[in-house]
Design a protein around this motif. Structure first.
Motif, PDB file in Angstrom:
ATOM      1  N   ALA A  28     -34.937  -1.351  29.115  1.00 55.62           N
ATOM      2  CA  ALA A  28     -35.607  -0.164  28.575  1.00 55.62           C
ATOM      3  C   ALA A  28     -37.110  -0.263  28.786  1.00 55.62           C
ATOM      4  CB  ALA A  28     -35.289  -0.012  27.094  1.00 55.62           C
ATOM      5  N   ALA A  29     -37.759   0.899  28.824  1.00 54.14           N
ATOM      6  CA  ALA A  29     -39.217   0.966  28.945  1.00 54.14           C
ATOM      7  C   ALA A  29     -39.696   2.185  28.179  1.00 54.14           C
ATOM      8  CB  ALA A  29     -39.632   1.077  30.409  1.00 54.14           C
ATOM      9  N   SER A  30     -40.901   2.085  27.631  1.00 57.00           N
ATOM     10  CA  SER A  30     -41.485   3.225  26.926  1.00 57.00           C
ATOM     11  C   SER A  30     -42.710   3.710  27.684  1.00 57.00           C
ATOM     12  CB  SER A  30     -41.861   2.844  25.496  1.00 57.00           C
ATOM     13  OG  SER A  30     -42.827   1.823  25.501  1.00 57.00           O
ATOM     14  N   ASP A  31     -42.977   4.996  27.563  1.00 55.72           N
ATOM     15  CA  ASP A  31     -44.137   5.624  28.181  1.00 55.72           C
ATOM     16  C   ASP A  31     -45.343   5.342  27.283  1.00 55.72           C
ATOM     17  OD1 ASP A  31     -46.093   7.285  29.181  1.00 55.72           O
ATOM     18  OD2 ASP A  31     -44.915   9.126  29.022  1.00 55.72           O
ATOM     19  N   PRO A  32     -46.329   4.574  27.759  1.00 59.95           N
ATOM     20  CA  PRO A  32     -47.461   4.228  26.909  1.00 59.95           C
ATOM     21  C   PRO A  32     -48.311   5.434  26.496  1.00 59.95           C
ATOM     22  CG  PRO A  32     -47.781   3.348  29.109  1.00 59.95           C
ATOM     23  CD  PRO A  32     -46.422   3.966  29.070  1.00 59.95           C
ATOM     24  N   GLY A  33     -48.205   6.538  27.225  1.00 63.17           N
ATOM     25  CA  GLY A  33     -49.009   7.709  26.904  1.00 63.17           C
ATOM     26  C   GLY A  33     -48.236   8.816  26.228  1.00 63.17           C
ATOM     27  N   GLY A  34     -46.983   8.574  25.884  1.00 62.78           N
ATOM     28  CA  GLY A  34     -46.167   9.632  25.302  1.00 62.78           C
ATOM     29  C   GLY A  34     -45.021   9.071  24.489  1.00 62.78           C
ATOM     30  N   ASN A  35     -44.026   9.902  24.243  1.00 61.66           N
ATOM     31  CA  ASN A  35     -42.894   9.472  23.420  1.00 61.66           C
ATOM     32  C   ASN A  35     -41.602   9.348  24.229  1.00 61.66           C
ATOM     33  OD1 ASN A  35     -42.462  12.159  23.871  1.00 61.66           O
ATOM     34  ND2 ASN A  35     -42.392  12.759  21.714  1.00 61.66           N
ATOM     35  N   GLN A  36     -41.715   9.178  25.531  1.00 56.56           N
ATOM     36  CA  GLN A  36     -40.528   9.027  26.375  1.00 56.56           C
ATOM     37  C   GLN A  36     -40.066   7.569  26.391  1.00 56.56           C
ATOM     38  OE1 GLN A  36     -41.019  12.140  29.906  1.00 56.56           O
ATOM     39  NE2 GLN A  36     -42.566  10.555  29.934  1.00 56.56           N
ATOM     40  N   ILE A  37     -38.761   7.402  26.508  1.00 59.61           N
ATOM     41  CA  ILE A  37     -38.138   6.092  26.665  1.00 59.61           C
ATOM     42  C   ILE A  37     -37.145   6.214  27.807  1.00 59.61           C
ATOM     43  CG2 ILE A  37     -36.692   4.328  25.587  1.00 59.61           C
ATOM     44  CD1 ILE A  37     -37.680   5.413  22.863  1.00 59.61           C
ATOM     45  N   ALA A  38     -37.077   5.210  28.654  1.00 56.57           N
ATOM     46  CA  ALA A  38     -36.090   5.199  29.734  1.00 56.57           C
ATOM     47  C   ALA A  38     -35.181   3.991  29.573  1.00 56.57           C
ATOM     48  CB  ALA A  38     -36.778   5.136  31.093  1.00 56.57           C
ATOM     49  N   VAL A  39     -33.930   4.150  29.956  1.00 53.60           N
ATOM     50  CA  VAL A  39     -33.004   3.027  30.004  1.00 53.60           C
ATOM     51  C   VAL A  39     -32.371   2.967  31.381  1.00 53.60           C
ATOM     52  CG1 VAL A  39     -32.493   2.980  27.521  1.00 53.60           C
ATOM     53  CG2 VAL A  39     -31.064   4.343  29.054  1.00 53.60           C
ATOM     54  N   GLY A  40     -32.126   1.748  31.821  1.00 48.99           N
ATOM     55  CA  GLY A  40     -31.355   1.479  33.021  1.00 48.99           C
ATOM     56  C   GLY A  40     -30.163   0.635  32.611  1.00 48.99           C
ATOM     57  N   VAL A  41     -28.986   1.003  33.063  1.00 48.38           N
ATOM     58  CA  VAL A  41     -27.761   0.347  32.619  1.00 48.38           C
ATOM     59  C   VAL A  41     -26.973  -0.177  33.813  1.00 48.38           C
ATOM     60  CG1 VAL A  41     -25.553   0.712  31.434  1.00 48.38           C
ATOM     61  CG2 VAL A  41     -27.623   1.810  30.570  1.00 48.38           C
ATOM     62  N   THR A  42     -26.476  -1.395  33.660  1.00 48.85           N
ATOM     63  CA  THR A  42     -25.552  -2.001  34.613  1.00 48.85           C
ATOM     64  C   THR A  42     -24.200  -2.126  33.928  1.00 48.85           C
ATOM     65  OG1 THR A  42     -27.331  -3.298  35.589  1.00 48.85           O
ATOM     66  CG2 THR A  42     -25.112  -4.037  36.036  1.00 48.85           C
ATOM     67  N   THR A  43     -23.124  -1.778  34.643  1.00 50.02           N
ATOM     68  CA  THR A  43     -21.781  -1.881  34.075  1.00 50.02           C
ATOM     69  C   THR A  43     -21.020  -3.036  34.741  1.00 50.02           C
ATOM     70  OG1 THR A  43     -20.635  -0.477  35.683  1.00 50.02           O
ATOM     71  CG2 THR A  43     -21.758   0.637  33.834  1.00 50.02           C
ATOM     72  N   PRO A  44     -19.935  -3.516  34.103  1.00 49.11           N
ATOM     73  CA  PRO A  44     -19.113  -4.548  34.748  1.00 49.11           C
ATOM     74  C   PRO A  44     -18.518  -4.090  36.082  1.00 49.11           C
ATOM     75  CG  PRO A  44     -18.596  -4.404  32.419  1.00 49.11           C
ATOM     76  CD  PRO A  44     -19.503  -3.245  32.738  1.00 49.11           C
ATOM     77  N   GLY A  45     -18.406  -2.776  36.272  1.00 52.11           N
ATOM     78  CA  GLY A  45     -17.894  -2.234  37.527  1.00 52.11           C
ATOM     79  C   GLY A  45     -18.945  -2.153  38.621  1.00 52.11           C
ATOM     80  N   ARG A  46     -20.160  -2.712  38.376  1.00 52.76           N
ATOM     81  CA  ARG A  46     -21.274  -2.772  39.322  1.00 52.76           C
ATOM     82  C   ARG A  46     -21.886  -1.390  39.577  1.00 52.76           C
ATOM     83  NH1 ARG A  46     -18.747  -5.909  44.094  1.00 52.76           N
ATOM     84  NH2 ARG A  46     -20.502  -4.940  45.142  1.00 52.76           N
ATOM     85  N   ASP A  47     -21.917  -0.576  38.532  1.00 52.25           N
ATOM     86  CA  ASP A  47     -22.568   0.727  38.598  1.00 52.25           C
ATOM     87  C   ASP A  47     -23.943   0.632  37.950  1.00 52.25           C
ATOM     88  OD1 ASP A  47     -20.090   1.855  39.528  1.00 52.25           O
ATOM     89  OD2 ASP A  47     -19.411   1.874  37.445  1.00 52.25           O
ATOM     90  N   ALA A  48     -24.855   1.511  38.374  1.00 57.22           N
ATOM     91  CA  ALA A  48     -26.170   1.610  37.743  1.00 57.22           C
ATOM     92  C   ALA A  48     -26.411   3.060  37.369  1.00 57.22           C
ATOM     93  CB  ALA A  48     -27.265   1.130  38.687  1.00 57.22           C
ATOM     94  N   TRP A  49     -26.813   3.278  36.123  1.00 58.46           N
ATOM     95  CA  TRP A  49     -27.182   4.620  35.696  1.00 58.46           C
ATOM     96  C   TRP A  49     -28.426   4.561  34.816  1.00 58.46           C
ATOM     97  CZ3 TRP A  49     -26.780   5.916  30.450  1.00 58.46           C
ATOM     98  CH2 TRP A  49     -25.920   5.141  29.674  1.00 58.46           C
ATOM     99  N   PHE A  50     -29.107   5.713  34.742  1.00 59.40           N
ATOM    100  CA  PHE A  50     -30.382   5.812  34.036  1.00 59.40           C
ATOM    101  C   PHE A  50     -30.385   7.056  33.158  1.00 59.40           C
ATOM    102  CE2 PHE A  50     -31.104   3.633  38.052  1.00 59.40           C
ATOM    103  CZ  PHE A  50     -31.795   2.502  37.639  1.00 59.40           C
ATOM    104  N   SER A  51     -31.176   6.991  32.081  1.00 62.38           N
ATOM    105  CA  SER A  51     -31.368   8.151  31.232  1.00 62.38           C
ATOM    106  C   SER A  51     -32.769   8.083  30.630  1.00 62.38           C
ATOM    107  CB  SER A  51     -30.317   8.200  30.120  1.00 62.38           C
ATOM    108  OG  SER A  51     -30.360   9.448  29.456  1.00 62.38           O
ATOM    109  N   VAL A  52     -33.300   9.251  30.249  1.00 60.24           N
ATOM    110  CA  VAL A  52     -34.649   9.339  29.687  1.00 60.24           C
ATOM    111  C   VAL A  52     -34.600  10.084  28.352  1.00 60.24           C
ATOM    112  CG1 VAL A  52     -37.006  10.176  30.057  1.00 60.24           C
ATOM    113  CG2 VAL A  52     -35.666   9.358  32.008  1.00 60.24           C
ATOM    114  N   TRP A  53     -35.228   9.489  27.340  1.00 61.20           N
ATOM    115  CA  TRP A  53     -35.401  10.106  26.030  1.00 61.20           C
ATOM    116  C   TRP A  53     -36.704  10.901  26.064  1.00 61.20           C
ATOM    117  CZ3 TRP A  53     -32.998  10.804  21.473  1.00 61.20           C
ATOM    118  CH2 TRP A  53     -33.771  11.084  20.352  1.00 61.20           C
ATOM    119  N   ASN A  54     -36.659  12.176  25.683  1.00 56.41           N
ATOM    120  CA  ASN A  54     -37.854  13.021  25.770  1.00 56.41           C
ATOM    121  C   ASN A  54     -38.597  13.158  24.438  1.00 56.41           C
ATOM    122  OD1 ASN A  54     -36.390  14.805  24.192  1.00 56.41           O
ATOM    123  ND2 ASN A  54     -36.029  16.270  25.838  1.00 56.41           N
ATOM    124  N   GLY A  55     -38.195  12.391  23.454  1.00 53.38           N
ATOM    125  CA  GLY A  55     -38.814  12.472  22.133  1.00 53.38           C
ATOM    126  C   GLY A  55     -37.894  13.073  21.098  1.00 53.38           C
TER     127      GLY A  55
END
Length: 181
Positions: A28-55
């Motif tokens: 996970a990472a947070s936006d130092p200038g705002g209220n956004q948060i991002a996540v990067g996810v790895t699954t046991p099936g070797r998939d990668a997905w991402f999502s962003v929290w907008n506040g």
């Protein structure tokens, strides 16, 4: 849950994309200038997905890769540019000796896939570290040959490439860190 300065809010649900396996690793990472948060996810099936929290809510999760190099290490990384609030997401694709990346912005969403740096073998550990005073982000990648390489994101492209170590002594673990001066 979010901390509002005096108490925790109720729980928020982050939904995986349909047909995705359970979470193996999450970064996970947070936006130092705002209220956004991002996540990067790895699954046991070797998939990668991402999502962003907008506040207030999570964006629709975005599947970036269905064939990661491995599901057993941190092969995804996320970081926000400190000035623009744009997101950089990196991941390691199987049978690709390098690092793939995408960017995300509030106005444009997700970019097309690009290649960040060439490696001597597949990447098994990634780290993105933002400079809090600029839009630069450092990418460190360790490959299956135990090489550690570094390159710098300068807001719209990668600049420079250097091998820092040709034998980290650890395959599949992260024996490195980075701090901006």
């Amino acid at each position: 849950r979010l901390w509002n300065g005096s108490s925790w809010t109720g729980q928020f649900q982050l939904n995986a994309p349909s047909n995705m396996d359970v979470t193996r690793y999450l970064t996970a990472a947070s936006d130092p200038g705002g209220n956004q948060i991002a996540v990067g996810v790895t699954t046991p099936g070797r998939d990668a997905w991402f999502s962003v929290w907008n506040g207030t809510s999570w964006s629709t999760s975005f599947v970036a890769e269905l064939n990661l190099e491995t599901a057993d290490t941190t092969t995804v990384a996320v970081a926000f540019e400190s000035q623009s609030g744009d997101l950089l997401a990196a991941y390691s694709e199987d049978q690709h000796n390098g690092v793939k990346f995408r960017t995300w912005s509030r106005t444009g969403g997700w970019s097309a896939e690009g290649s960040a740096i060439p490696l001597g073998n597949e990447a098994n550990s990634l780290l993105l570290e933002p400079d809090l005073n600029t839009n630069e982000i450092m990418l460190l990648a360790q490959d299956d040959n135990n090489d550690l390489v570094v390159t710098r994101w300068v807001g719209d492209r990668w600049k420079g490439y250097r091998e820092l170590e040709d034998n980290t002594g650890e395959a599949g673990k992260q024996p490195f860190a980075y701090m901006w001066d």
